[in-house]
Design a protein around this motif. Structure first.
Motif, mmCIF file in Angstrom:
data_model
loop_
_atom_site.group_PDB
_atom_site.id
_atom_site.type_symbol
_atom_site.label_atom_id
_atom_site.label_comp_id
_atom_site.label_asym_id
_atom_site.label_seq_id
_atom_site.Cartn_x
_atom_site.Cartn_y
_atom_site.Cartn_z
ATOM 1 N N ARG A 1 4.833 10.124 -6.820
ATOM 2 C CA ARG A 1 4.145 11.024 -7.745
ATOM 3 C C ARG A 1 4.026 12.419 -7.129
ATOM 4 O O ARG A 1 4.267 13.428 -7.800
ATOM 5 C CB ARG A 1 2.767 10.457 -8.082
ATOM 6 N N GLU B 1 0.204 7.917 -17.952
ATOM 7 C CA GLU B 1 -0.042 8.287 -16.554
ATOM 8 C C GLU B 1 -0.843 7.205 -15.863
ATOM 9 O O GLU B 1 -1.703 6.568 -16.471
ATOM 10 C CB GLU B 1 -0.812 9.606 -16.508
ATOM 11 N N GLY B 2 -0.539 6.980 -14.577
ATOM 12 C CA GLY B 2 -1.361 6.104 -13.758
ATOM 13 C C GLY B 2 -0.862 4.684 -13.614
ATOM 14 O O GLY B 2 -1.555 3.843 -13.040
ATOM 15 N N ALA B 3 0.343 4.381 -14.094
ATOM 16 C CA ALA B 3 0.847 3.006 -14.036
ATOM 17 C C ALA B 3 1.405 2.670 -12.650
ATOM 18 O O ALA B 3 1.788 3.551 -11.884
ATOM 19 C CB ALA B 3 1.921 2.794 -15.092
ATOM 20 N N GLU B 4 1.454 1.379 -12.325
ATOM 21 C CA GLU B 4 2.090 0.903 -11.112
ATOM 22 C C GLU B 4 3.576 0.687 -11.383
ATOM 23 O O GLU B 4 4.028 0.677 -12.524
ATOM 24 C CB GLU B 4 1.433 -0.402 -10.649
ATOM 25 N N PHE C 1 3.642 7.776 -12.360
ATOM 26 C CA PHE C 1 2.944 6.820 -11.514
ATOM 27 C C PHE C 1 1.498 7.217 -11.238
ATOM 28 O O PHE C 1 1.074 8.337 -11.510
ATOM 29 C CB PHE C 1 3.687 6.684 -10.183
ATOM 30 N N SER C 2 0.802 6.281 -10.644
ATOM 31 C CA SER C 2 -0.549 6.538 -10.150
ATOM 32 C C SER C 2 -0.501 7.662 -9.115
ATOM 33 O O SER C 2 0.496 7.841 -8.409
ATOM 34 C CB SER C 2 -1.112 5.259 -9.518
ATOM 35 N N SER C 3 -1.576 8.410 -8.994
ATOM 36 C CA SER C 3 -1.635 9.517 -8.041
ATOM 37 C C SER C 3 -1.579 9.040 -6.594
ATOM 38 O O SER C 3 -1.364 9.840 -5.682
ATOM 39 C CB SER C 3 -2.911 10.333 -8.269
ATOM 40 N N THR C 4 -1.755 7.743 -6.358
ATOM 41 C CA THR C 4 -1.689 7.212 -4.998
ATOM 42 C C THR C 4 -0.250 7.029 -4.516
ATOM 43 O O THR C 4 -0.025 6.792 -3.336
ATOM 44 C CB THR C 4 -2.406 5.851 -4.907
ATOM 45 N N TYR C 5 0.724 7.133 -5.400
ATOM 46 C CA TYR C 5 2.126 6.935 -5.046
ATOM 47 C C TYR C 5 2.694 8.188 -4.385
ATOM 48 O O TYR C 5 2.506 9.305 -4.866
ATOM 49 C CB TYR C 5 2.956 6.621 -6.291
ATOM 50 N N GLN D 1 0.846 -1.193 0.000
ATOM 51 C CA GLN D 1 0.000 0.000 0.000
ATOM 52 C C GLN D 1 0.883 1.246 0.000
ATOM 53 O O GLN D 1 2.096 1.166 0.176
ATOM 54 C CB GLN D 1 -0.892 0.030 1.255
ATOM 55 N N VAL E 1 5.620 0.554 -14.937
ATOM 56 C CA VAL E 1 6.437 1.706 -15.326
ATOM 57 C C VAL E 1 7.812 1.259 -15.792
ATOM 58 O O VAL E 1 8.314 1.673 -16.846
ATOM 59 C CB VAL E 1 6.568 2.706 -14.154
#
Length: 311
Positions: free
Chosen positions: A204, A223-226, A197-201, A127, A230
């Motif tokens: 990022r 945009e948005g890859a894990e 990366f994903s905005s959750t990183y 996470q 990446v």
């Protein structure tokens, strides 16, 4: 009130459904319903609003939930400690880590730990740092490797800095280098096609803030890859990415170049709850993590150092 009732309560709260919770606990639904009813009678309060569409927590239920989770975690801790007294032949360690650490540091940690203690169950939660701290605080994890920390974190957890590493720019080893020398300016990076990366990183947020501060707008092609995606996209030559130096270890398909000022870094910390005594297995896991971090710093060269070491 007993542990079985509390476990049933937590599962119903988790799924919002008595039938689903009963399946998870391998109980008949009437048995689970009786346990919840008995718990409510003992406490003198209803814990759920029951409806056809599902069950939601009452105010009393919301108050009980964090306490129930902590009581169950403490009971599990006692059981594990007793099982581990016989030379770590049995037990469990629940470790949380960010995605970048899961594909690098954690893989090495688990390999070393399992080789020495094959009887210990290993559980991993992958996470973002803030979600990991939530899981650590609720008793779902024993330890967490995080890349963010603040004053509130310090009050609830013991946080030990392990490593400080640079963020570097990676490109495909099969393509021409993106810089003539050993480093590249952030302004030059902004003009290259980037995979972000994903905005959750947490990464990022760090890189976005660096570009904003410099008044730059990066050229984003994906945009948005894990993390693993990446790195694979970069290896295929789709673009460049800014990543922690650690992920370059054992990846010959990637070429890296250091960032010039401003240099971007992150600190990897090991967090554990301050109010929960570590079991024998968790103690050994902490030592394994520290030893593996030291080995990583030695392999990474100038882009990584032990926390507290002179840059």
């Amino acid at each position: 009130m007993n542990l079985e009732q509390l476990r049933s309560f937590v599962e119903v709260a988790k799924f919002g459904n008595f039938t689903r919770a009963a399946e998870e606990l391998y109980l008949a639904q009437p048995s689970l319903s009786r346990q919840i009813a008995a718990l409510e009678q003992d406490l003198g309060a209803e814990l759920f609003h029951r409806a056809r569409g599902g069950s939601t927590l009452t105010v009393a239920g919301e108050s009980l939930l964090p306490l129930a989770r902590r009581m169950l975690a403490d009971a599990d801790s006692v059981r594990r400690e007793l099982a581990e007294l016989a030379g770590l032949e049995r037990g469990r360690v629940r470790l949380g880590a960010t995605p970048t650490l899961c594909i690098s540091l954690v893989a090495e940690v688990f390999s070393a730990f399992h080789a020495e203690h094959p009887g210990i169950e290993l559980h991993l939660s992958e996470q973002g740092s803030r979600r990991l701290l939530d899981e650590l605080g609720s008793g779902e994890l024993d330890l967490a490797l995080i890349t963010t920390s603040d004053a509130a974190t310090a009050e609830r957890f013991t946080v030990t800095p392990l490593l400080v590493e640079e963020l570097v720019v990676v490109s495909s080893a099969a393509a021409p280098p993106v810089a003539a020398g050993d480093s590249i300016a952030l302004a030059e990076v902004a003009g290259l096609p980037q995979i972000v990366f994903s905005s959750t990183y947490d990464l990022r947020s760090t890189t976005d803030a660096a570009f904003r501060t410099a008044g730059l707008t990066p050229e984003v092609v994906l945009e948005g890859a894990e993390m693993d995606a990446v790195l694979r996209f970069v290896e295929r030559g789709l673009g460049v990415a800014i990543v922690p130096a650690m992920v370059l270890i054992d990846r010959p398909g990637l070429r890296s170049v250091r960032l010039e000022a401003p240099t971007l870094t992150r600190t990897i910390n090991l967090a554990r709850p301050t109010d929960v005594a570590a079991t024998a297995a968790v103690d050994v896991m902490q030592r394994t993590i520290a030893a593996t971090a030291t080995a990583f710093a030695a392999r990474a060269g100038e882009t990584m150092r032990l926390a507290g070491a002179t840059p």
